[in-house]
Enzyme design. Structure first.
Site, PDB file in Angstrom:
ATOM      1  N   ASP A   1       0.932  -1.148   0.034  1.00 26.18           N
ATOM      2  CA  ASP A   1      -0.118  -0.018   0.022  1.00 26.18           C
ATOM      3  C   ASP A   1       0.887   1.058  -0.020  1.00 26.18           C
ATOM      4  O   ASP A   1       1.945   1.432   0.710  1.00 26.18           O
ATOM      5  CB  ASP A   1      -0.963   0.079   1.193  1.00 26.18           C
ATOM      6  CG  ASP A   1      -1.954  -0.978   1.115  1.00 26.18           C
ATOM      7  OD1 ASP A   1      -2.176  -1.572   0.117  1.00 26.18           O
ATOM      8  OD2 ASP A   1      -2.577  -0.983   2.145  1.00 26.18           O
TER       9      ASP A   1
ATOM     10  N   ARG B   1      -7.087  -5.416  -6.259  1.00 25.56           N
ATOM     11  CA  ARG B   1      -6.428  -4.392  -6.020  1.00 25.56           C
ATOM     12  C   ARG B   1      -5.004  -4.295  -6.728  1.00 25.56           C
ATOM     13  O   ARG B   1      -3.874  -4.860  -6.038  1.00 25.56           O
ATOM     14  CB  ARG B   1      -6.488  -3.829  -4.636  1.00 25.56           C
ATOM     15  CG  ARG B   1      -7.574  -3.562  -3.916  1.00 25.56           C
ATOM     16  CD  ARG B   1      -7.438  -2.977  -2.479  1.00 25.56           C
ATOM     17  NE  ARG B   1      -8.541  -2.878  -1.999  1.00 25.56           N
ATOM     18  CZ  ARG B   1      -8.957  -2.042  -0.699  1.00 25.56           C
ATOM     19  NH1 ARG B   1      -7.839  -2.089   0.221  1.00 25.56           N
ATOM     20  NH2 ARG B   1     -10.044  -1.947  -0.497  1.00 25.56           N
TER      21      ARG B   1
END
Length: 197
Positions: free
Chosen positions: A26, A77
């Site tokens: 992330d 993602r």
């Protein structure tokens, strides 16, 4: 972030809740100028997030590059991109169970010479109040590509067409032809795998 093998367990992820097995790679809260190269990411739920929330405008300046990575047996993602710009080239995507590259909140992605097979929603804009955009260049689209549109606010790249020009990347790079990306990823992506550059 180069030549890593990152994984958890999709078997144990099932039913674990939305925040479990989250965030393998992330980038949040103003992080920028990041490159992920030659990594092997597998058996994970939510792989990569760019942008902390839909309302975080610090993400407008975010720049992230993904190249020569291998994404297999994952949920979603790849990345989920809120705002900012990403360059996604020469990656191998296989057995993606929910969605691949999800560009949202006005974000822009250059998606170039990647290899997709057995992927649900490989390039999409969904799950935010504003859509994102992409420029698609010379990608290899193999078998097993499927699309799901749960609402009218979803935009999928079903016709593999560009929705907005990306412009210059600001750096030089060499592109592997998309049809060769799978073999190259299998040979070079991951910890200790030939240390390609």
């Amino acid at each position: 972030i180069d030549h890593n093998t990152i994984f958890s367990s999709l078997t144990h992820c099932a039913g674990a809740g939305d925040a479990s097995w989250d965030g393998a790679m992330d980038n949040k809260k103003g992080a920028t100028n990041i490159t992920y190269s030659y990594n092997y990411i597998h058996d994970h739920q939510k792989v990569a997030l760019n942008g902390y929330s839909d309302s975080d405008t610090a993400n407008d300046a975010m720049r992230v590059t993904y190249h020569h990575n291998r994404f297999e047996n994952v949920q979603a993602r790849l990345p989920l991109q809120r705002r900012g710009r990403t360059h996604i080239y020469n990656n191998y995507f296989n057995n993606v169970n929910t969605s691949g590259i999800n560009v949202r909140m006005g974000g822009l992605s250059l998606i170039e010479s990647n290899y997709f097979e057995n992927v649900k929603n490989p390039v999409t804009s969904r799950d935010s109040s504003a859509i994102g955009y992409w420029e698609l260049r010379n990608n290899f689209v193999g078998s097993g590509i499927t699309w799901y549109t749960p609402s009218s606010s979803v935009v999928n790249a079903t016709n593999w067409a560009t929705t907005k020009a990306f412009g210059a990347t600001g750096y030089s790079y060499t592109v592997t032809p998309a049809a060769q990306v799978k073999a190259k990823a299998l040979a070079t992506a991951g910890a200790g795998k030939n240390l390609a550059e």
